[in-house]
Write a protein that holds these residues in place. Structure first.
Motif, PDB file in Angstrom:
ATOM      1  N   GLU A 177       0.846  -1.236  -0.127  1.00 24.77           N
ATOM      2  CA  GLU A 177      -0.095   0.100   0.226  1.00 24.77           C
ATOM      3  C   GLU A 177       0.956   1.481  -0.128  1.00 24.77           C
ATOM      4  OE1 GLU A 177      -2.966  -0.155   3.251  1.00 24.77           O
ATOM      5  OE2 GLU A 177      -3.739  -2.100   2.334  1.00 24.77           O
ATOM      6  N   LEU A 178       2.111   1.017   0.695  1.00 27.84           N
ATOM      7  CA  LEU A 178       2.877   2.361   0.692  1.00 27.84           C
ATOM      8  C   LEU A 178       3.315   2.655  -0.730  1.00 27.84           C
ATOM      9  CD1 LEU A 178       5.179   1.879   3.671  1.00 27.84           C
ATOM     10  CD2 LEU A 178       3.768   3.792   3.275  1.00 27.84           C
ATOM     11  N   GLY A 179       3.303   1.476  -1.507  1.00 27.10           N
ATOM     12  CA  GLY A 179       3.881   1.790  -3.046  1.00 27.10           C
ATOM     13  C   GLY A 179       2.877   2.709  -3.793  1.00 27.10           C
ATOM     14  N   HIS A 180       1.596   2.903  -3.111  1.00 27.03           N
ATOM     15  CA  HIS A 180       0.771   3.806  -3.833  1.00 27.03           C
ATOM     16  C   HIS A 180       1.162   5.342  -3.785  1.00 27.03           C
ATOM     17  CE1 HIS A 180      -1.972   0.850  -5.080  1.00 27.03           C
ATOM     18  NE2 HIS A 180      -1.799   0.221  -3.915  1.00 27.03           N
ATOM     19  N   GLY A 181       1.940   5.772  -2.889  1.00 30.09           N
ATOM     20  CA  GLY A 181       2.534   6.946  -2.744  1.00 30.09           C
ATOM     21  C   GLY A 181       2.083   7.806  -1.752  1.00 30.09           C
ATOM     22  N   PRO A 182       2.506   8.758  -1.340  1.00 31.65           N
ATOM     23  CA  PRO A 182       1.839   9.491  -0.117  1.00 31.65           C
ATOM     24  C   PRO A 182       0.624  10.534  -0.549  1.00 31.65           C
ATOM     25  CG  PRO A 182       3.972  10.471  -0.888  1.00 31.65           C
ATOM     26  CD  PRO A 182       3.969   9.154  -1.589  1.00 31.65           C
ATOM     27  N   ARG A 183       0.716  11.000  -1.885  1.00 31.57           N
ATOM     28  CA  ARG A 183      -0.556  11.566  -2.387  1.00 31.57           C
ATOM     29  C   ARG A 183      -1.694  10.851  -2.313  1.00 31.57           C
ATOM     30  NH1 ARG A 183      -0.240  16.182  -6.583  1.00 31.57           N
ATOM     31  NH2 ARG A 183      -2.481  16.530  -7.030  1.00 31.57           N
ATOM     32  N   GLN A 184      -1.665   9.670  -2.915  1.00 28.63           N
ATOM     33  CA  GLN A 184      -2.745   8.875  -3.108  1.00 28.63           C
ATOM     34  C   GLN A 184      -3.315   8.426  -1.481  1.00 28.63           C
ATOM     35  OE1 GLN A 184      -2.401   5.696  -5.935  1.00 28.63           O
ATOM     36  NE2 GLN A 184      -4.449   5.165  -5.959  1.00 28.63           N
ATOM     37  N   LEU A 185      -2.525   7.873  -0.949  1.00 33.33           N
ATOM     38  CA  LEU A 185      -2.752   7.445   0.560  1.00 33.33           C
ATOM     39  C   LEU A 185      -3.317   8.664   1.457  1.00 33.33           C
ATOM     40  CD1 LEU A 185       0.297   5.412   1.461  1.00 33.33           C
ATOM     41  CD2 LEU A 185      -1.821   4.666   1.346  1.00 33.33           C
ATOM     42  N   PHE A 186      -2.894   9.824   1.113  1.00 33.19           N
ATOM     43  CA  PHE A 186      -3.644  11.097   1.987  1.00 33.19           C
ATOM     44  C   PHE A 186      -5.007  11.064   1.368  1.00 33.19           C
ATOM     45  CE2 PHE A 186      -4.670  15.396   2.208  1.00 33.19           C
ATOM     46  CZ  PHE A 186      -4.298  15.647   3.608  1.00 33.19           C
ATOM     47  N   GLY A 187      -5.079  10.977   0.240  1.00 35.79           N
ATOM     48  CA  GLY A 187      -6.546  10.948  -0.543  1.00 35.79           C
ATOM     49  C   GLY A 187      -7.574  10.084   0.156  1.00 35.79           C
ATOM     50  N   VAL A 188      -6.917   8.884   0.376  1.00 33.76           N
ATOM     51  CA  VAL A 188      -7.753   7.685   0.972  1.00 33.76           C
ATOM     52  C   VAL A 188      -8.003   8.162   2.345  1.00 33.76           C
ATOM     53  CG1 VAL A 188      -7.778   5.368   1.647  1.00 33.76           C
ATOM     54  CG2 VAL A 188      -6.860   5.997  -0.646  1.00 33.76           C
ATOM     55  N   ALA A 189      -7.275   8.729   3.179  1.00 28.31           N
ATOM     56  CA  ALA A 189      -7.324   9.020   4.352  1.00 28.31           C
ATOM     57  C   ALA A 189      -8.439  10.200   4.906  1.00 28.31           C
ATOM     58  CB  ALA A 189      -6.030   9.388   5.086  1.00 28.31           C
ATOM     59  N   TRP A 190      -8.182  10.898   3.764  1.00 27.94           N
ATOM     60  CA  TRP A 190      -9.227  12.146   3.643  1.00 27.94           C
ATOM     61  C   TRP A 190     -10.515  11.617   3.452  1.00 27.94           C
ATOM     62  CZ3 TRP A 190      -9.643  16.741   5.687  1.00 27.94           C
ATOM     63  CH2 TRP A 190     -10.564  17.539   5.244  1.00 27.94           C
ATOM     64  N   ARG A 191     -10.932  10.808   2.386  1.00 24.60           N
ATOM     65  CA  ARG A 191     -12.186  10.396   2.253  1.00 24.60           C
ATOM     66  C   ARG A 191     -12.788   9.506   3.349  1.00 24.60           C
ATOM     67  NH1 ARG A 191      -9.797   9.185  -2.742  1.00 24.60           N
ATOM     68  NH2 ARG A 191      -9.594   7.077  -2.519  1.00 24.60           N
ATOM     69  N   THR A 192     -11.806   8.778   3.786  1.00 20.84           N
ATOM     70  CA  THR A 192     -12.284   7.945   5.150  1.00 20.84           C
ATOM     71  C   THR A 192     -12.855   9.046   6.129  1.00 20.84           C
ATOM     72  OG1 THR A 192     -10.467   6.222   4.523  1.00 20.84           O
ATOM     73  CG2 THR A 192     -11.665   6.127   6.683  1.00 20.84           C
ATOM     74  N   MET A 193     -12.061  10.078   6.535  1.00 20.68           N
ATOM     75  CA  MET A 193     -12.383  10.917   7.345  1.00 20.68           C
ATOM     76  C   MET A 193     -13.874  11.496   7.128  1.00 20.68           C
ATOM     77  SD  MET A 193     -10.274  11.474  10.051  1.00 20.68           S
ATOM     78  CE  MET A 193     -10.565  13.123  10.557  1.00 20.68           C
ATOM     79  N   LEU A 194     -14.128  11.956   6.019  1.00 18.06           N
ATOM     80  CA  LEU A 194     -15.211  12.328   5.200  1.00 18.06           C
ATOM     81  C   LEU A 194     -16.439  11.356   5.585  1.00 18.06           C
ATOM     82  CD1 LEU A 194     -14.514  14.486   2.158  1.00 18.06           C
ATOM     83  CD2 LEU A 194     -14.908  15.169   4.508  1.00 18.06           C
ATOM     84  N   GLU A 195     -16.033  10.081   5.327  1.00 15.88           N
ATOM     85  CA  GLU A 195     -17.049   8.844   5.393  1.00 15.88           C
ATOM     86  C   GLU A 195     -17.590   8.774   6.853  1.00 15.88           C
ATOM     87  OE1 GLU A 195     -17.068   4.537   4.175  1.00 15.88           O
ATOM     88  OE2 GLU A 195     -15.426   5.644   3.493  1.00 15.88           O
ATOM     89  N   PHE A 196     -16.741   8.950   7.755  1.00 15.08           N
ATOM     90  CA  PHE A 196     -17.053   8.588   9.112  1.00 15.08           C
ATOM     91  C   PHE A 196     -17.450   9.916   9.805  1.00 15.08           C
ATOM     92  CE2 PHE A 196     -14.839   4.785   7.862  1.00 15.08           C
ATOM     93  CZ  PHE A 196     -15.549   3.990   8.585  1.00 15.08           C
ATOM     94  N   ARG A 197     -17.531  11.128   9.121  1.00 15.28           N
ATOM     95  CA  ARG A 197     -17.627  12.602   9.973  1.00 15.28           C
ATOM     96  C   ARG A 197     -18.928  12.523  10.867  1.00 15.28           C
ATOM     97  NH1 ARG A 197     -19.003  13.556   4.797  1.00 15.28           N
ATOM     98  NH2 ARG A 197     -20.962  14.558   4.424  1.00 15.28           N
ATOM     99  N   THR A 198     -19.935  11.807  10.317  1.00 16.92           N
ATOM    100  CA  THR A 198     -21.176  11.654  11.241  1.00 16.92           C
ATOM    101  C   THR A 198     -20.763  10.983  12.538  1.00 16.92           C
ATOM    102  OG1 THR A 198     -22.303  11.508   9.101  1.00 16.92           O
ATOM    103  CG2 THR A 198     -23.520  11.355  11.179  1.00 16.92           C
TER     104      THR A 198
END
Lengths: 191, 500
Positions: free
Chosen positions: A95-116
């Motif tokens: 997963e680290l191979g996907h690069g920091p930018r993509q991982l940050f995007g996933v983390a951000w989307r997850t944060m949004l998904e769980f905001r409620t």
């Protein structure tokens, strides 16, 4: 929770070897990187607690002192976390191979998904903190009313129903516990 | 004996006694349905009221609360996935999935009948075997207790899920959480970090409610996040309730029913154990004996029957050492004992000789209480089922408030509800990271008993061979080994067949 064999929200296989190829789109329990980080944090936490347990007093009256049992537990927990780290390392590396930018995007989307969920959990924490200064009735009313509005449909009808339910539930609980059970919930300055 | 039973029936079948028992059963059901409100708390609150009653009416009323309470914990377990009492933890495993599949009436109906039959079996064993069983139970020393807990801990093996390592981590975290607070032997503080809220340890109920209720409710919020499902109820389908069909569902599983009830009676008779262990052990035994163990946890009737008959039968089991030897099997039995002592009745080996009418009234009172529970639960279940029609956006905050109140009421401490928050957050994170929660709860229950008895045993004698040379201890350890071997063989089989 309801399923003792696969007690997870995602319903995915538990064994790392059963996992499909790393999917950077999915995080939470699915992510090897997150599992790796979670086990690393646990390992550090249990290591610190093990060090704390070393300072617990021994007893001259019994062979096992206060610290022996927790040390055995924490040692076993550290060992199991090392096993988990080894198991999740290949997937984490992939997963680290996907690069920091993509991982940050996933983390951000997850944060949004769980905001409620985070909002409700945060509101629950604020409610618990406010019980002392405001008293149970006011703090519980604000929490129950606010969360009903957050989760329910945003209509005037729901606003009125939520206010009535919150008021009846909180005042009713206070009165029931005080009158029937002699348990007095914290009273604030306005009670 | 028949004269004794006739006398017991005459004593119990008084209008005033029946009325207070009726109210007691309702109070027990309602109190236990509230997460955090235990049967012990309900019984303790009933105790002062019984001071003004004749002794038999008083104890009959408390038995009503007890029997009602053992069933009430199932209601929130089945409908919300939150065990109302620790003795309903295993009920969530199958009753809740069954309810979520659109059959909440069946989940509750099977639970009610299993509870009823479990209590009946325990009464029969209580009447027939009280003296010999009590003697066995009382001869257990710390070695046997430790071995019993080791055996009970093998239950964790069937709760670990498909990842053994994660299950073990969850179980060990549970045992570790129970070590926080004063050390059970020397009272020296452990892992309290000078925080007032940790100084007296983690209250078990705060952990139970935090782990189950908070994480479960947050899971419901998560399902609502899409927006399209806002306002939906827990169960959308039309709810049906067919008592006769559920009765047949229950009695078609006689072996499971009797085995689980006997497990409950035995665990109930062991002082210090009780419904919280019995339901898990009975569930585990039912799962191991099943031809299709993998179906457990998906909403099968066998799981509900095992858990509910297992926990309800501890009622009679707990009374065995109390009646025969004057030793309470649980906190509830201690309160029952206190209610008799308040009236100047000495509870002990001479109770049967000096006050046979009390003993027979207890037998009959337990039976009448079980009958009342059945009638009340069946007639009121339609109203309880309406809970599932309430939209989630109302259920979630109101039940969270209930949880906070329930935890506060334990010790009247605000700090306990702060613990609820942290444990709830921990439970949710663990659930999201695919760690099973049931081993954690079991670890919290069994950990302190294991540590106390291990240290007590080694303080008495440092000879470790006593664990295998004392017969009862050896049998229990042997059962634990067999249990693990069976589990491992079952676990290896699918892998081996997959490899081939």
């Amino acid at each position: 929770m309801s399923d003792p064999r696969s007690n997870n929200a995602s319903g995915r296989p538990d064994r790392p070897e059963d996992d499909a190829a790393p999917q950077p789109e999915g995080i939470s329990g699915d992510s090897g990187l997150l599992q790796f980080a979670f086990n690393l944090v646990m390992l550090a936490g249990f290591g610190y607690l093990f060090w704390e347990a070393m300072a617990l007093p021994e007893s001259r009256w019994e062979p096992l002192g206060a610290g022996t049992f927790p040390r055995v537990l924490l040692g076993a927990l550290m060992l199991l976390n090392v096993i988990m780290l080894i198991q999740s390392a290949p997937q984490a590396r992939a997963e680290l191979g996907h690069g920091p930018r993509q991982l940050f995007g996933v983390a951000w989307r997850t944060m949004l998904e769980f905001r409620t969920v985070f909002t409700v959990l945060g509101a629950f924490g604020v409610f618990l903190i406010l019980i002392r200064p405001l008293g149970f009735v006011i703090a519980a009313f604000l929490f129950a009313f606010g969360v009903q509005l957050l989760l329910g449909p945003r209509t005037w009808r729901n606003l009125v129903i939520s206010a009535i339910i919150a008021a009846v539930a909180t005042v009713g609980l206070q009165v029931f516990f005080a009158e029937a059970l002699n348990v007095f919930l914290p009273r604030g300055p306005f009670s | 004996m028949l004269d004794g039973f006739a006398g017991g029936f005459i004593e119990i079948l008084q209008i005033a006694t029946l009325m207070t028992m009726f109210v007691g059963v309702i109070a027990g059901i309602v109190a236990s349905a509230i997460p955090g409100f235990t049967i012990t708390m309900a019984i303790v609150l009933t105790l002062p009221l019984t001071f003004y009653m004749p002794p038999i009416q008083g104890i009959a009323t408390m038995l009503g609360v007890y029997v009602g309470g053992l069933t009430g914990g199932m209601i929130s377990a089945a409908l919300l996935g939150i065990p109302g009492t620790p003795s309903a933890v295993a009920t969530t495993f199958d009753a809740y999935p069954m309810a979520r599949k659109g059959d909440p009436g069946r989940a509750l109906g099977i639970g009610i009948f299993a509870s009823f039959f479990g209590t009946l079996v325990s009464i029969i064993v209580l009447v027939l075997a009280a003296p010999p069983l009590a003697i066995v139970a009382i001869q257990l020393g710390p070695w046997e207790y430790f071995s019993l807990i080791v055996f009970a801990m093998t239950v964790i093996a069937s709760l670990v899920g498909r990842s053994l390592v994660r299950g073990l981590i969850a179980g060990l975290i549970g045992i570790f959480l129970a070590t926080i607070g004063p050390d059970p032997m020397m009272n020296s503080p452990r892992f309290t970090f000078d925080l007032a809220m940790l100084s007296s340890g983690l209250p078990f109920l705060a952990v139970l409610i935090g782990v189950y209720a908070v994480s479960q409710l947050l899971g419901e919020v998560e399902q609502m996040r899409s927006g399209s499902s806002k306002g939906e109820a827990l169960i959308e389908e039309r709810i049906v309730f067919r008592p006769l069909s559920y009765l047949m569902d229950t009695i078609r599983r006689p072996i499971n029913l009797i085995r689980s009830s006997l497990v409950g009676v035995f665990i109930g008779a062991v002082p210090g154990a009780g419904g919280s262990i019995a339901n898990l052990l009975a569930y585990d035994q039912a799962r191991r004996a099943s031809k299709d163990p993998d179906s457990f946890g998906t909403g099968v009737p066998e799981g509900v029957v095992a858990s509910e008959s297992g926990n309800s039968s501890t009622a009679g089991g707990g009374l065995i050492p109390m009646i025969a030897l004057g030793i309470p099997g649980s906190a509830v039995d201690a309160v029952l004992m206190a209610s008799l002592m308040v009236h100047g009745i000495a509870v002990g080996p001479r109770l049967m000789v000096d006050n046979p009418e009390i003993v027979y009234s207890i037998f009959v009172g337990l039976f009448i209480g079980a009958l009342m529970m059945l009638l009340i639960a069946l007639s009121s279940m339609r109203y309880f089922l309406m809970v599932t029609r309430i939209p989630k956006h109302i259920i979630v905050p109101i039940v969270l408030v209930f949880c906070a109140v329930g935890v506060f009421a334990l010790n009247n401490r605000v700090t306990d509800i702060y613990l609820l928050f942290f444990v709830g957050a921990l439970g949710y994170v663990m659930k999201k990271m695919d760690y099973p929660l049931a081993p954690l709860v079991l670890g919290v229950i069994l950990g302190p008993i294991a540590e106390t008895n291990l240290r007590r045993a080694l303080s008495t004698s440092e000879d470790l061979t006593l664990f295998i040379t004392r017969p009862v201890s050896a049998v229990l350890l042997g059962l634990a080994v067999i249990s693990l071997v069976v589990f491992l063989r079952h676990r290896m089989r699918p892998r081996a067949s997959a490899d081939s």
